[in-house]
Design a protein around this motif. Sequence first.
Motif, PDB file in Angstrom:
ATOM      1  N   THR A  86       0.844  -1.193   0.000  1.00 55.74           N
ATOM      2  CA  THR A  86       0.000   0.000   0.000  1.00 55.74           C
ATOM      3  C   THR A  86       0.879   1.243   0.000  1.00 55.74           C
ATOM      4  O   THR A  86       1.824   1.339   0.777  1.00 55.74           O
ATOM      5  N   THR A  87       0.545   2.169  -0.882  1.00 57.18           N
ATOM      6  CA  THR A  87       1.316   3.399  -1.023  1.00 57.18           C
ATOM      7  C   THR A  87       0.371   4.590  -0.989  1.00 57.18           C
ATOM      8  O   THR A  87      -0.682   4.568  -1.628  1.00 57.18           O
ATOM      9  N   GLY A  96       5.851   7.044   2.386  1.00 59.61           N
ATOM     10  CA  GLY A  96       6.007   5.723   2.989  1.00 59.61           C
ATOM     11  C   GLY A  96       5.637   5.742   4.454  1.00 59.61           C
ATOM     12  O   GLY A  96       4.857   6.582   4.919  1.00 59.61           O
ATOM     13  N   LYS A  97       6.214   4.832   5.218  1.00 63.12           N
ATOM     14  CA  LYS A  97       5.969   4.786   6.656  1.00 63.12           C
ATOM     15  C   LYS A  97       6.929   5.767   7.340  1.00 63.12           C
ATOM     16  O   LYS A  97       8.132   5.708   7.097  1.00 63.12           O
ATOM     17  N   PRO A  98       6.417   6.653   8.167  1.00 64.98           N
ATOM     18  CA  PRO A  98       7.304   7.619   8.816  1.00 64.98           C
ATOM     19  C   PRO A  98       8.285   6.927   9.761  1.00 64.98           C
ATOM     20  O   PRO A  98       7.902   6.052  10.533  1.00 64.98           O
ATOM     21  N   LYS A 161       2.414   2.619   9.218  1.00 64.94           N
ATOM     22  CA  LYS A 161       1.421   2.777   8.155  1.00 64.94           C
ATOM     23  C   LYS A 161       1.913   3.755   7.095  1.00 64.94           C
ATOM     24  O   LYS A 161       2.452   4.812   7.415  1.00 64.94           O
ATOM     25  N   ALA A 162       1.701   3.393   5.840  1.00 63.48           N
ATOM     26  CA  ALA A 162       2.035   4.294   4.742  1.00 63.48           C
ATOM     27  C   ALA A 162       1.266   5.603   4.905  1.00 63.48           C
ATOM     28  O   ALA A 162       0.079   5.600   5.230  1.00 63.48           O
ATOM     29  N   MET A 186      -7.392   0.401   3.829  1.00 66.01           N
ATOM     30  CA  MET A 186      -6.842  -0.306   4.997  1.00 66.01           C
ATOM     31  C   MET A 186      -5.620  -1.141   4.627  1.00 66.01           C
ATOM     32  O   MET A 186      -4.760  -1.387   5.469  1.00 66.01           O
ATOM     33  N   GLY A 187      -5.549  -1.585   3.367  1.00 62.37           N
ATOM     34  CA  GLY A 187      -4.369  -2.341   2.953  1.00 62.37           C
ATOM     35  C   GLY A 187      -4.631  -3.606   2.168  1.00 62.37           C
ATOM     36  O   GLY A 187      -3.686  -4.271   1.725  1.00 62.37           O
TER      37      GLY A 187
END
Length: 203
Positions: A86-87, A96-98, A161-162, A186-187
Motif C-alpha cells: 500500500t502506497t 512511505g511509513k514515517p 502505516k504508509a 486499509m491495505g
Amino acid sequence: MSQHRKIYLASKSPRRRELLRQVGIDFEVLLLRDAPPRGPDVTEIVLPGELPDAYVARVTQEKAQAAWDAVLARRLFPLPVLAADTTVVIGQEILGKPANRNEAISMLSKLAGNTHHVLTSIAIQFQHQLLQCTQKSEVTFAPLNDAQIAAYCDSAEPYDKAGGYGIQGMAARFISHINGSYSGIMGLPLYETTDLLARLNSH
C-alpha cells in the motif's frame, strides 16, 4: 473458492489478517526477512523516476516472488501466496511509513486539507502463475491544526502505516470523504482479492 481452500499471506500486517478473516479466507502467515544478517527479501526503495503506480506494482510482484521462493526453499506445502503493498501518494510524491515523529508530522501536514490517493497492489502467485491488480482510492482530509497533528503523532498509530495514518483508527475523525475501497485503503481491497482468487481457481 474451489481447489485452493487456503493461502499463504506474505504480510505481517494485522489489518490484512483481519480483512481476510472478515471474508472467510483461510490463510497461514508466511513472513519474509526484513532485517539483517542477510538483509530484507524485498527492499521498498523507489527507483529514480519511478511513478507511484509502477512502484507499488513492482514491490508487490517482488514480494509475491520472494514469498513463492520461500515456499520452495522451505519445502512448504504448495499453496497460493498473496502479497500486497500500500502506497499513499499526494501529487506524485510517495509517502512511505514515517521513521520518526518529525516525519509523521510532515506527512500529516501535507495531507491535512487535501485529497490524496491510496494505491494498494495485490499479487497472487501459484506455481508459474501470477495474477495482479492495483486498486486506487481517493481520500480527503479535513483541515487540521498543529495541535491535532501533534496529538495524533504522539500516539503509536502513525508509525507502521504508509502516509502516517490508518483509516480504521483514530485518524478516521480527520477524513471528510473517500472515493473508492475502504478495505483497499486499509491495505487489502477485498473485492479485488476475492476476484483474483476466483480467477486462480477457475484455471
